[in-house]
Design an enzyme around this catalytic site. Structure first.
Site, PDB file in Angstrom:
ATOM      1  N   THR A  29       0.821  -1.215   0.000  1.00 40.35           N
ATOM      2  CA  THR A  29       0.000   0.000   0.000  1.00 40.35           C
ATOM      3  C   THR A  29       0.855   1.265   0.000  1.00 40.35           C
ATOM      4  OG1 THR A  29      -1.561   1.236   1.371  1.00 40.35           O
ATOM      5  CG2 THR A  29      -0.102  -0.242   2.527  1.00 40.35           C
ATOM      6  N   ASP A  30       0.249   2.374  -0.447  1.00 41.47           N
ATOM      7  CA  ASP A  30       0.935   3.674  -0.368  1.00 41.47           C
ATOM      8  C   ASP A  30       0.999   4.193   1.070  1.00 41.47           C
ATOM      9  OD1 ASP A  30      -1.756   4.337  -0.020  1.00 41.47           O
ATOM     10  OD2 ASP A  30      -1.840   5.774  -1.674  1.00 41.47           O
ATOM     11  N   GLU A  31       0.189   3.579   1.970  1.00 41.47           N
ATOM     12  CA  GLU A  31       0.131   4.107   3.340  1.00 41.47           C
ATOM     13  C   GLU A  31       1.450   3.930   4.087  1.00 41.47           C
ATOM     14  OE1 GLU A  31      -3.333   3.496   5.660  1.00 41.47           O
ATOM     15  OE2 GLU A  31      -4.651   3.467   3.934  1.00 41.47           O
ATOM     16  N   TYR A  53      -2.113  -0.467  11.006  1.00 43.66           N
ATOM     17  CA  TYR A  53      -2.226  -1.140   9.704  1.00 43.66           C
ATOM     18  C   TYR A  53      -1.010  -0.833   8.831  1.00 43.66           C
ATOM     19  CZ  TYR A  53      -3.405  -1.604   4.758  1.00 43.66           C
ATOM     20  OH  TYR A  53      -3.355  -1.899   3.411  1.00 43.66           O
ATOM     21  N   LYS A  86       2.004  -3.288   7.409  1.00 41.61           N
ATOM     22  CA  LYS A  86       2.311  -3.482   5.976  1.00 41.61           C
ATOM     23  C   LYS A  86       3.767  -3.090   5.710  1.00 41.61           C
ATOM     24  CE  LYS A  86      -0.055  -4.569   2.991  1.00 41.61           C
ATOM     25  NZ  LYS A  86      -0.446  -5.903   2.431  1.00 41.61           N
TER      26      LYS A  86
HETATM   27  P1  NAD Z   1      -9.711  -7.379   2.039  1.00 46.71           P
HETATM   28  O1  NAD Z   1      -9.731  -7.088   3.504  1.00 46.71           O
HETATM   29  O2  NAD Z   1     -10.928  -7.103   1.244  1.00 46.71           O
HETATM   30  O3  NAD Z   1      -9.368  -8.930   1.805  1.00 46.71           O
HETATM   31  C1  NAD Z   1      -8.371  -9.597   2.512  1.00 46.71           C
HETATM   32  C2  NAD Z   1      -8.514 -11.088   2.242  1.00 46.71           C
HETATM   33  O4  NAD Z   1      -7.461 -11.767   2.936  1.00 46.71           O
HETATM   34  C3  NAD Z   1      -9.828 -11.673   2.734  1.00 46.71           C
HETATM   35  O5  NAD Z   1     -10.362 -12.552   1.769  1.00 46.71           O
HETATM   36  C4  NAD Z   1      -9.441 -12.439   3.988  1.00 46.71           C
HETATM   37  O6  NAD Z   1     -10.274 -13.551   4.262  1.00 46.71           O
HETATM   38  C5  NAD Z   1      -8.019 -12.871   3.643  1.00 46.71           C
HETATM   39  N1  NAD Z   1      -7.185 -13.108   4.831  1.00 46.71           N
HETATM   40  C6  NAD Z   1      -7.053 -12.294   5.922  1.00 46.71           C
HETATM   41  N2  NAD Z   1      -6.212 -12.847   6.798  1.00 46.71           N
HETATM   42  C7  NAD Z   1      -5.788 -14.025   6.267  1.00 46.71           C
HETATM   43  C8  NAD Z   1      -4.896 -15.034   6.696  1.00 46.71           C
HETATM   44  N3  NAD Z   1      -4.257 -14.960   7.875  1.00 46.71           N
HETATM   45  N4  NAD Z   1      -4.682 -16.106   5.881  1.00 46.71           N
HETATM   46  C9  NAD Z   1      -5.316 -16.193   4.678  1.00 46.71           C
HETATM   47  N5  NAD Z   1      -6.183 -15.265   4.234  1.00 46.71           N
HETATM   48  C10 NAD Z   1      -6.416 -14.200   5.012  1.00 46.71           C
HETATM   49  O7  NAD Z   1      -8.448  -6.619   1.474  1.00 46.71           O
HETATM   50  P2  NAD Z   1      -8.249  -5.905   0.049  1.00 46.71           P
HETATM   51  O8  NAD Z   1      -8.789  -4.535   0.124  1.00 46.71           O
HETATM   52  O9  NAD Z   1      -8.693  -6.847  -1.003  1.00 46.71           O
HETATM   53  O10 NAD Z   1      -6.656  -5.781   0.033  1.00 46.71           O
HETATM   54  C11 NAD Z   1      -5.848  -6.819  -0.518  1.00 46.71           C
HETATM   55  C12 NAD Z   1      -4.383  -6.429  -0.355  1.00 46.71           C
HETATM   56  O11 NAD Z   1      -4.146  -5.193  -1.034  1.00 46.71           O
HETATM   57  C13 NAD Z   1      -3.953  -6.191   1.097  1.00 46.71           C
HETATM   58  O12 NAD Z   1      -2.662  -6.702   1.262  1.00 46.71           O
HETATM   59  C14 NAD Z   1      -3.977  -4.679   1.253  1.00 46.71           C
HETATM   60  O13 NAD Z   1      -3.048  -4.262   2.229  1.00 46.71           O
HETATM   61  C15 NAD Z   1      -3.566  -4.246  -0.138  1.00 46.71           C
HETATM   62  N6  NAD Z   1      -4.052  -2.933  -0.591  1.00 46.71           N
HETATM   63  C16 NAD Z   1      -5.391  -2.628  -0.538  1.00 46.71           C
HETATM   64  C17 NAD Z   1      -5.838  -1.403  -1.031  1.00 46.71           C
HETATM   65  C18 NAD Z   1      -7.305  -1.018  -1.018  1.00 46.71           C
HETATM   66  O14 NAD Z   1      -7.630   0.121  -1.371  1.00 46.71           O
HETATM   67  N7  NAD Z   1      -8.221  -1.906  -0.656  1.00 46.71           N
HETATM   68  C19 NAD Z   1      -4.915  -0.497  -1.559  1.00 46.71           C
HETATM   69  C20 NAD Z   1      -3.556  -0.837  -1.580  1.00 46.71           C
HETATM   70  C21 NAD Z   1      -3.143  -2.067  -1.100  1.00 46.71           C
HETATM   71  O1  DAU Z   2      -4.218   3.959   0.421  1.00 40.93           O
HETATM   72  C1  DAU Z   2      -4.419   2.573   0.310  1.00 40.93           C
HETATM   73  C2  DAU Z   2      -5.288   2.096   1.448  1.00 40.93           C
HETATM   74  O2  DAU Z   2      -6.606   2.534   1.157  1.00 40.93           O
HETATM   75  C3  DAU Z   2      -5.258   0.591   1.646  1.00 40.93           C
HETATM   76  O3  DAU Z   2      -3.958   0.201   2.011  1.00 40.93           O
HETATM   77  C4  DAU Z   2      -6.251   0.163   2.733  1.00 40.93           C
HETATM   78  O4  DAU Z   2      -6.283  -1.239   2.828  1.00 40.93           O
HETATM   79  C5  DAU Z   2      -7.619   0.678   2.350  1.00 40.93           C
HETATM   80  O5  DAU Z   2      -8.541   0.374   3.367  1.00 40.93           O
HETATM   81  C6  DAU Z   2      -7.586   2.188   2.113  1.00 40.93           C
HETATM   82  O6  DAU Z   2      -7.324   2.902   3.349  1.00 40.93           O
HETATM   83  P1  DAU Z   2      -8.079   4.266   3.713  1.00 40.93           P
HETATM   84  O7  DAU Z   2      -8.037   4.431   5.181  1.00 40.93           O
HETATM   85  O8  DAU Z   2      -7.601   5.391   2.888  1.00 40.93           O
HETATM   86  O9  DAU Z   2      -9.575   3.881   3.191  1.00 40.93           O
HETATM   87  P2  DAU Z   2     -11.018   4.080   3.839  1.00 40.93           P
HETATM   88  O10 DAU Z   2     -12.014   3.724   2.780  1.00 40.93           O
HETATM   89  O11 DAU Z   2     -11.146   3.444   5.174  1.00 40.93           O
HETATM   90  O12 DAU Z   2     -11.082   5.665   4.039  1.00 40.93           O
HETATM   91  C7  DAU Z   2     -10.891   6.554   2.952  1.00 40.93           C
HETATM   92  C8  DAU Z   2     -10.907   7.962   3.530  1.00 40.93           C
HETATM   93  O13 DAU Z   2     -12.235   8.255   3.972  1.00 40.93           O
HETATM   94  C9  DAU Z   2     -10.006   8.141   4.736  1.00 40.93           C
HETATM   95  O14 DAU Z   2      -9.443   9.454   4.706  1.00 40.93           O
HETATM   96  C10 DAU Z   2     -10.955   8.015   5.929  1.00 40.93           C
HETATM   97  C11 DAU Z   2     -12.260   8.557   5.378  1.00 40.93           C
HETATM   98  N1  DAU Z   2     -13.490   7.969   5.938  1.00 40.93           N
HETATM   99  C12 DAU Z   2     -13.600   6.601   5.976  1.00 40.93           C
HETATM  100  C13 DAU Z   2     -14.731   5.998   6.492  1.00 40.93           C
HETATM  101  C14 DAU Z   2     -14.846   4.492   6.560  1.00 40.93           C
HETATM  102  C15 DAU Z   2     -14.538   8.779   6.363  1.00 40.93           C
HETATM  103  O15 DAU Z   2     -14.423  10.045   6.300  1.00 40.93           O
HETATM  104  N2  DAU Z   2     -15.654   8.185   6.873  1.00 40.93           N
HETATM  105  C16 DAU Z   2     -15.804   6.825   6.976  1.00 40.93           C
HETATM  106  O16 DAU Z   2     -16.852   6.350   7.486  1.00 40.93           O
END
Ligand code: NAD
Ligand code: DAU
Length: 352
Positions: free
Chosen positions: A132-134, A158, A162
């Site tokens: 992630t970019d975080e 989180y 990562k």
């Molecule tokens: P998600 O939470 O939707 O899915 C995670 C999946 O991993 C689920 O299916 C869960 O059952 C599985 N899992 C969790 N713990 C596990 C374990 N111990 N063993 C096996 N499986 C397990 O997450 P996502 O949003 O699909 O993110 C996927 C990846 O991408 C993550 O590594 C996250 O950090 C990264 N990422 C997400 C975003 C985003 O915007 N969602 C952005 C950048 C990077």
């Molecule tokens: O940047 C990549 C990341 O993006 C991933 O690594 C994470 O897995 C993914 O969850 C996401 O993180 P964020 O914290 O940016 O996403 P989220 O959707 O939780 O929140 C987006 C923005 O909106 C953040 O600034 C928090 C805000 N927010 C979120 C929720 C859930 C609100 O203002 N209200 C809300 O109820």
């Protein structure tokens, strides 16, 4: 075949569906099915014998060893993680267990497997770590977007977990010669996004007549990437990325949270107007800010474009329209994921 971890989650399931649109190479999908894992996302693959699902944990060394030696994947794509920042603030433990310890166990099993491969298979093998970019922390308003050379400054449990996993992956390349690739991606959105995250949560609440919670002043900025573009980037990095390199993946779509929510409201006003003909934007409420909330993320994705020719195909305008349509067309999916565990989480986070 390839081994995908976390393939029942949001990005992992989109990736597997996208994979089979481009390839018939089998996928071994290892997922623990936590609250975020949903096999229904992959229902369209029923009967497809090239998709092999295994219910299991990335921390289970015996299982990993068995799976690797019996299926002999040519690559491991590691998506599995605890992914929600707010949950990591309420309870970091599972983030440490899965994102750090789990990644470590996976790397150990893969290292042993890789070590005994014949030379040609060893060279071609890849371990692709999805991050992630975080990990880079928060940008000031006028700072340039995150490049791959940016120093790590994670601010939440989180992102710290990562960041730790990224460092382990890097060390396994440097020390043991494991051919790793790391991608650091910005915020994804699209189908099958679990409605604890901002975009699906707002769509769900708006349709249910509930408040649309904006943390703090809503001026935090995220760089939104359509999930299909992320999947294409991962396929490209797997195909042509150089072992040991990291690639930033982003949408060139910086937007404040308030603007994202207003865009969602106006799309819903167009597609599914409220009974009283007022705007869904009237449901916006400002709530307490997220502790340690990062102000701005933005990705400089030029390396991936320059070296591997990837660019996102969607703009935010095109991607978000498709996404809202998808949620409106899949009320049953939403209803099923918003039952049970998710309702308990909402009560805890928003005292709803
Ligand atoms: P998600 O939470 O939707 O899915 C995670 C999946 O991993 C689920 O299916 C869960 O059952 C599985 N899992 C969790 N713990 C596990 C374990 N111990 N063993 C096996 N499986 C397990 O997450 P996502 O949003 O699909 O993110 C996927 C990846 O991408 C993550 O590594 C996250 O950090 C990264 N990422 C997400 C975003 C985003 O915007 N969602 C952005 C950048 C990077
Ligand atoms: O940047 C990549 C990341 O993006 C991933 O690594 C994470 O897995 C993914 O969850 C996401 O993180 P964020 O914290 O940016 O996403 P989220 O959707 O939780 O929140 C987006 C923005 O909106 C953040 O600034 C928090 C805000 N927010 C979120 C929720 C859930 C609100 O203002 N209200 C809300 O109820």
């Amino acid at each position: 075949m390839i081994l995908v971890t976390g393939g029942a989650g949001f990005i992992g399931s989109n990736f597997i569906l996208d994979w089979f649109r481009h390839s018939d190479e089998p996928v071994l999908n290892l997922d623990a099915l936590t609250y975020a894992g949903n096999l229904e996302n992959l229902a369209s693959l029923e009967g497809n014998t090239s998709h092999v699902f295994v219910h299991g944990n990335i921390g289970d060394t015996d299982l990993l060893t068995r799976l690797l030696s019996s299926h002999r994947p040519r690559a491991v794509l590691h998506f599995a993680a605890e992914s929600h920042v707010d949950r990591s603030i309420h309870g970091p433990d599972e983030f440490i267990q899965t994102n750090i310890v789990g990644t470590f166990r996976l790397l150990e099993a893969v290292r042993a497997y890789h070590g005994q491969l014949p030379e040609n298979e060893k060279n071609d093998f890849r371990f692709l770590h999805v991050s992630t970019d975080e990990v880079y922390g928060s940008l000031e308003k006028d700072e340039p977007p995150f490049a791959e050379t940016r120093r790590y400054e994670p601010n939440s449990p989180y992102s710290a977990s990562k960041a730790a996993s990224d460092h382990l992956v890097r060390a396994y390349h440097h020390t043991y010669g494991l051919p790793v690739l790391t991608t650091n991606c910005s915020n994804n959105y699209g189908p099958y996004h679990f409605p604890e995250k901002l975009i699906p949560l707002v769509i769900h609440n708006a349709l249910a007549g509930k408040p649309l919670p904006i943390y703090g002043d809503g001026q935090q900025i995220r760089d939104w990437l359509y999930v299909g573009d992320h999947c294409a980037a991962i396929r490209r990095v797997l195909e042509a990325g150089s072992p040991g390199e990291t690639y930033n993946v982003g949408g060139w779509n910086e937007m404040s949270n308030l603007d994202v929510v207003r865009t969602l409201c106006s799309l819903l006003d167009e597609f599914q107007p409220r009974g009283d003909a007022r705007s869904h934007a009237e449901q916006i409420v400002f709530v307490a800010d997220r502790p340690g909330h990062d102000r701005r993320y933005a990705i400089d994705a030029r390396k991936l474009e320059r070296e591997l020719g990837w660019r996102p195909a969607e703009t935010f305008a095109s991607g978000i329209r498709k996404t809202v349509r998808w949620y409106l067309d899949h009320p049953d999916w939403v209803a099923r994921v918003t039952s049970g565990a998710y309702r308990e989480w909402t009560a805890k986070q928003y005292r709803a």
